[in-house]
Design a protein around this motif. Structure first.
Motif, PDB file in Angstrom:
ATOM      1  N   GLU A 125      -6.190  -5.602  -9.035  1.00 60.81           N
ATOM      2  CA  GLU A 125      -6.278  -6.019  -7.634  1.00 60.81           C
ATOM      3  C   GLU A 125      -5.866  -4.860  -6.724  1.00 60.81           C
ATOM      4  O   GLU A 125      -4.824  -4.243  -6.935  1.00 60.81           O
ATOM      5  N   PRO A 126      -6.663  -4.544  -5.704  1.00 63.43           N
ATOM      6  CA  PRO A 126      -6.299  -3.468  -4.788  1.00 63.43           C
ATOM      7  C   PRO A 126      -5.351  -3.954  -3.693  1.00 63.43           C
ATOM      8  O   PRO A 126      -5.457  -5.074  -3.212  1.00 63.43           O
ATOM      9  N   VAL A 127      -4.427  -3.103  -3.328  1.00 66.86           N
ATOM     10  CA  VAL A 127      -3.495  -3.359  -2.237  1.00 66.86           C
ATOM     11  C   VAL A 127      -3.488  -2.123  -1.336  1.00 66.86           C
ATOM     12  O   VAL A 127      -3.441  -0.993  -1.834  1.00 66.86           O
ATOM     13  N   VAL A 128      -3.558  -2.321  -0.037  1.00 64.78           N
ATOM     14  CA  VAL A 128      -3.499  -1.205   0.907  1.00 64.78           C
ATOM     15  C   VAL A 128      -2.033  -0.859   1.158  1.00 64.78           C
ATOM     16  O   VAL A 128      -1.243  -1.724   1.548  1.00 64.78           O
ATOM     17  N   VAL A 129      -1.665   0.402   0.914  1.00 67.14           N
ATOM     18  CA  VAL A 129      -0.287   0.842   1.102  1.00 67.14           C
ATOM     19  C   VAL A 129      -0.244   2.007   2.075  1.00 67.14           C
ATOM     20  O   VAL A 129      -1.169   2.815   2.133  1.00 67.14           O
ATOM     21  N   THR A 130       0.803   2.058   2.845  1.00 73.63           N
ATOM     22  CA  THR A 130       1.048   3.179   3.746  1.00 73.63           C
ATOM     23  C   THR A 130       2.184   4.011   3.163  1.00 73.63           C
ATOM     24  O   THR A 130       3.285   3.488   2.946  1.00 73.63           O
ATOM     25  N   ILE A 131       1.906   5.273   2.887  1.00 74.05           N
ATOM     26  CA  ILE A 131       2.886   6.165   2.292  1.00 74.05           C
ATOM     27  C   ILE A 131       3.576   6.976   3.385  1.00 74.05           C
ATOM     28  O   ILE A 131       2.924   7.528   4.276  1.00 74.05           O
ATOM     29  N   LYS A 132       4.897   7.043   3.296  1.00 79.74           N
ATOM     30  CA  LYS A 132       5.694   7.825   4.233  1.00 79.74           C
ATOM     31  C   LYS A 132       6.834   8.486   3.463  1.00 79.74           C
ATOM     32  O   LYS A 132       7.637   7.807   2.845  1.00 79.74           O
ATOM     33  N   ASP A 133       6.840   9.820   3.482  1.00 75.79           N
ATOM     34  CA  ASP A 133       7.869  10.589   2.774  1.00 75.79           C
ATOM     35  C   ASP A 133       7.944  10.228   1.298  1.00 75.79           C
ATOM     36  O   ASP A 133       9.030  10.107   0.716  1.00 75.79           O
ATOM     37  N   GLY A 134       6.782  10.044   0.680  1.00 76.99           N
ATOM     38  CA  GLY A 134       6.737   9.786  -0.754  1.00 76.99           C
ATOM     39  C   GLY A 134       7.105   8.382  -1.175  1.00 76.99           C
ATOM     40  O   GLY A 134       7.268   8.114  -2.356  1.00 76.99           O
ATOM     41  N   ARG A 135       7.235   7.467  -0.209  1.00 74.18           N
ATOM     42  CA  ARG A 135       7.596   6.083  -0.506  1.00 74.18           C
ATOM     43  C   ARG A 135       6.567   5.143   0.118  1.00 74.18           C
ATOM     44  O   ARG A 135       5.870   5.494   1.078  1.00 74.18           O
ATOM     45  N   VAL A 136       6.489   3.934  -0.442  1.00 69.89           N
ATOM     46  CA  VAL A 136       5.612   2.920   0.120  1.00 69.89           C
ATOM     47  C   VAL A 136       6.322   2.311   1.329  1.00 69.89           C
ATOM     48  O   VAL A 136       7.337   1.621   1.188  1.00 69.89           O
ATOM     49  N   PHE A 137       5.794   2.591   2.508  1.00 69.08           N
ATOM     50  CA  PHE A 137       6.425   2.138   3.743  1.00 69.08           C
ATOM     51  C   PHE A 137       5.944   0.740   4.129  1.00 69.08           C
ATOM     52  O   PHE A 137       6.727  -0.106   4.551  1.00 69.08           O
ATOM     53  N   LYS A 138       4.628   0.496   3.994  1.00 72.59           N
ATOM     54  CA  LYS A 138       4.049  -0.808   4.297  1.00 72.59           C
ATOM     55  C   LYS A 138       3.015  -1.140   3.227  1.00 72.59           C
ATOM     56  O   LYS A 138       2.494  -0.265   2.550  1.00 72.59           O
ATOM     57  N   ALA A 139       2.703  -2.430   3.096  1.00 75.49           N
ATOM     58  CA  ALA A 139       1.687  -2.855   2.131  1.00 75.49           C
ATOM     59  C   ALA A 139       1.097  -4.184   2.568  1.00 75.49           C
ATOM     60  O   ALA A 139       1.799  -5.038   3.098  1.00 75.49           O
ATOM     61  N   HIS A 140      -0.205  -4.321   2.383  1.00 76.39           N
ATOM     62  CA  HIS A 140      -0.850  -5.610   2.641  1.00 76.39           C
ATOM     63  C   HIS A 140      -2.069  -5.740   1.740  1.00 76.39           C
ATOM     64  O   HIS A 140      -2.599  -4.748   1.225  1.00 76.39           O
ATOM     65  N   ASN A 141      -2.477  -6.966   1.532  1.00 73.76           N
ATOM     66  CA  ASN A 141      -3.611  -7.218   0.644  1.00 73.76           C
ATOM     67  C   ASN A 141      -4.912  -6.734   1.254  1.00 73.76           C
ATOM     68  O   ASN A 141      -5.092  -6.700   2.475  1.00 73.76           O
ATOM     69  N   VAL A 142      -5.838  -6.366   0.388  1.00 74.19           N
ATOM     70  CA  VAL A 142      -7.166  -5.954   0.819  1.00 74.19           C
ATOM     71  C   VAL A 142      -7.999  -7.201   1.104  1.00 74.19           C
ATOM     72  O   VAL A 142      -7.935  -8.174   0.359  1.00 74.19           O
ATOM     73  N   PRO A 143      -8.766  -7.217   2.176  1.00 74.07           N
ATOM     74  CA  PRO A 143      -9.591  -8.387   2.465  1.00 74.07           C
ATOM     75  C   PRO A 143     -10.653  -8.597   1.397  1.00 74.07           C
ATOM     76  O   PRO A 143     -11.246  -7.646   0.910  1.00 74.07           O
ATOM     77  N   GLN A 144     -10.835  -9.839   1.042  1.00 75.21           N
ATOM     78  CA  GLN A 144     -11.883 -10.187   0.094  1.00 75.21           C
ATOM     79  C   GLN A 144     -13.132 -10.620   0.867  1.00 75.21           C
ATOM     80  O   GLN A 144     -13.046 -11.378   1.828  1.00 75.21           O
ATOM     81  N   LEU A 145     -14.279 -10.121   0.456  1.00 77.89           N
ATOM     82  CA  LEU A 145     -15.514 -10.426   1.178  1.00 77.89           C
ATOM     83  C   LEU A 145     -15.861 -11.903   1.102  1.00 77.89           C
ATOM     84  O   LEU A 145     -15.777 -12.522   0.047  1.00 77.89           O
ATOM     85  N   GLY A 146     -16.257 -12.434   2.239  1.00 76.04           N
ATOM     86  CA  GLY A 146     -16.732 -13.802   2.282  1.00 76.04           C
ATOM     87  C   GLY A 146     -18.248 -13.822   2.275  1.00 76.04           C
ATOM     88  O   GLY A 146     -18.894 -13.110   1.519  1.00 76.04           O
ATOM     89  N   VAL A 147     -18.849 -14.589   3.171  1.00 75.29           N
ATOM     90  CA  VAL A 147     -20.301 -14.736   3.215  1.00 75.29           C
ATOM     91  C   VAL A 147     -20.899 -13.628   4.066  1.00 75.29           C
ATOM     92  O   VAL A 147     -20.446 -13.374   5.184  1.00 75.29           O
TER      93      VAL A 147
END
Length: 293
Positions: free
Chosen positions: A147-169
């Motif tokens: 499963e993919p997760v979008v992460v924001t890297i800052k100074d070599g650490r995961v600063f933020k994270a949220h799920n990737v949108p799943q395509l609908g119709v």
């Protein structure tokens, strides 16, 4: 034998010397309760008065229970603490980087598998190799295998994270009214962390005329929602005349964006619009994030 005789016999048996435990049994017991002190094998237990032996027996039981409870408590703390948690393997991908294998530890620290690659600050798509959680600043996010997760890297650490949108119709719409030319059939397929657009010219003459393609998207990489006018909308991606597909990464899509729209247009060498796919709308369904911190 009456109850009194049975009591006396059991008391006599209980006062007999107790042989020391086998050394291998002691070592196994200490290993199981995770004690590392060098404790010697207990010596023979000598007979003592019934009252004193009862007190000593309760004391031994209390000490053993305290040791076991302490060991269990330390294990529980280690499991509940994100900083002491196990690492999770991920495949990192960015807009300007190829896939790189890495690990995120329980504190959110990111380390490349090769020990050399560094990850500059920015947004990446982290695809989990197995189920677990990714720790980030202020929380953790659940992540299933592949499963993919979008992460924001800052100074070599995961600063933020949220799920990737799943395509609908996906809904194919007709070209907008201000442009009467069509000439392109546009389709899409879901891929990890995004979508792949594919198009084909409806005639060979149209294909021969196109000198370049422009992919338009709303919202764009800056989050601006536009009308996808071929003459005024900023180009999201410019591709050569022989291109027939484009993979888009949703890592730049803001969380909870309800939909994205695409339009592919072709221009000849003079800059004249000669092909238009019309607008393709994709509805996005977002997976709920989970936090354990």
């Amino acid at each position: 034998m009456n109850d009194h005789d049975l009591h006396d016999q059991l008391e006599r048996l209980g006062r007999r010397p107790v042989p020391p435990p086998r050394p291998e049994f002691v070592e196994t017991l200490l290993a199981r309760i995770q004690l590392t002190d060098d404790l010697s094998v207990p010596s023979n237990v000598v007979p003592m008065r019934r009252q004193n032996w009862a007190k000593a027996r309760f004391a031994v039981v209390g000490v053993a229970a305290a040791v076991l409870l302490g060991a269990v408590g330390m294990v529980a703390l280690a499991q509940d603490s994100p900083e002491a948690g196990t690492s999770i393997g991920v495949t990192m991908a960015g807009n300007t980087t190829f896939d790189r294998e890495a690990e995120v530890d329980g504190s959110g620290q990111l380390k490349a598998a090769d020990g050399v690659t560094t990850f500059p600050d920015g947004d990446y798509t982290a695809t989990c190799k197995e189920g677990g959680v990714i720790a980030y600043e202020g929380g953790t996010i659940a992540c299933r295998t592949d499963e993919p997760v979008v992460v924001t890297i800052k100074d070599g650490r995961v600063f933020k994270a949220h799920n990737v949108p799943q395509l609908g119709v996906g809904e194919q719409q007709s070209p907008t009214t201000e442009v009467s030319i069509s000439g392109l059939d546009l389709t899409w397929n879901p891929v990890a962390a995004g979508t792949e657009l594919s198009w084909s010219a409806t005639s060979s003459s149209t294909a021969d005329t196109v000198a370049r393609y422009h992919v338009l998207r709303s919202p764009d990489a800056t989050g601006v929602i536009g009308t996808l006018d071929p003459n005024t909308t900023a180009v999201y991606k410019e591709l050569p005349a022989d291109a027939d597909s484009f993979k888009d990464d949703f890592s730049t899509v803001a969380a909870n964006t309800p939909k994205v729209t695409y339009r592919v247009v072709g221009f000849d060498s003079d800059g004249t619009l000669v092909a238009d796919s019309g607008i393709l709308t994709l509805n996005l369904g977002w997976v709920t994030t989970s936090s354990t911190r």
